[in-house]
Design a protein around this motif. Structure first.
Motif, short mmCIF file in Angstrom:
data_model
loop_
_atom_site.label_atom_id
_atom_site.label_comp_id
_atom_site.label_asym_id
_atom_site.label_seq_id
_atom_site.Cartn_x
_atom_site.Cartn_y
_atom_site.Cartn_z
N ASN A 71 -58.80 -55.07 1.12
CA ASN A 71 -59.92 -54.28 1.64
C ASN A 71 -61.22 -55.08 1.64
O ASN A 71 -62.00 -55.01 2.59
CB ASN A 71 -60.09 -53.00 0.82
N GLU A 81 -51.68 -53.90 8.60
CA GLU A 81 -50.71 -52.84 8.40
C GLU A 81 -49.31 -53.41 8.20
O GLU A 81 -48.58 -53.01 7.29
CB GLU A 81 -50.69 -51.90 9.61
N TYR A 83 -53.15 -45.75 4.91
CA TYR A 83 -54.57 -45.49 4.77
C TYR A 83 -54.86 -44.37 3.77
O TYR A 83 -55.81 -44.46 3.00
CB TYR A 83 -55.18 -45.14 6.13
N LYS A 108 -59.40 -49.14 7.04
CA LYS A 108 -59.07 -49.03 8.45
C LYS A 108 -60.09 -49.81 9.25
O LYS A 108 -61.26 -49.42 9.34
CB LYS A 108 -59.05 -47.57 8.87
#
Length: 124
Positions: free
Chosen positions: A49, A76, A105, A112
């Motif tokens: 992240n 992903e 998510y 995202k």
């Protein structure tokens, strides 16, 4: 300068270079490598992240929807592959069903990456 496909007018087109795309993909692949399986999942997702947020914030102000979409898809896929290795799932179809994108998510907290511009139009 590029020409718009609707109006034919010129506009400044700036998007991330292929080298930059390759570097972020390589970094995400390193973060989700097989040797990181013993590391807690929260730490892996947190480091992904941080990397994705920094890269997306740097390139989001330019014409980079296609490139950001590629980064989002790669993140992903890599997290899904890492989860499959972690839980010893060998079939990609089962892995896709067990770890759908929405769950990556919501349950795992993956960032995202925005694929559209944060503004509607250049004119008020």
């Amino acid at each position: 300068m590029s020409k718009g496909w609707k109006s034919g007018k010129s506009y400044p087109h700036a998007c991330p270079a292929a080298k930059s795309l390759a570097k972020i993909k390589q970094r995400i692949t390193q973060l989700t490598a097989r040797e990181h399986t013993p590391i807690p999942l929260e730490d892996i997702v947190w480091s992904m992240n941080v990397t994705l947020l920094g890269w997306a914030n740097y390139f989001h102000c330019r014409n980079s929807s296609v490139i950001l979409g590629k980064v989002k898809t790669h993140a992903e896929e890599r997290l899904r592959i890492h989860l499959m290795k972690r839980y010893k799932i060998k079939d990609r179809g089962i892995g896709l069903g067990r770890f759908p994108s929405q769950q990556l998510y919501t349950k795992y907290g993956l960032y995202k990456v925005p694929t559209t511009a944060g503004w509607k139009s250049a004119h008020a």
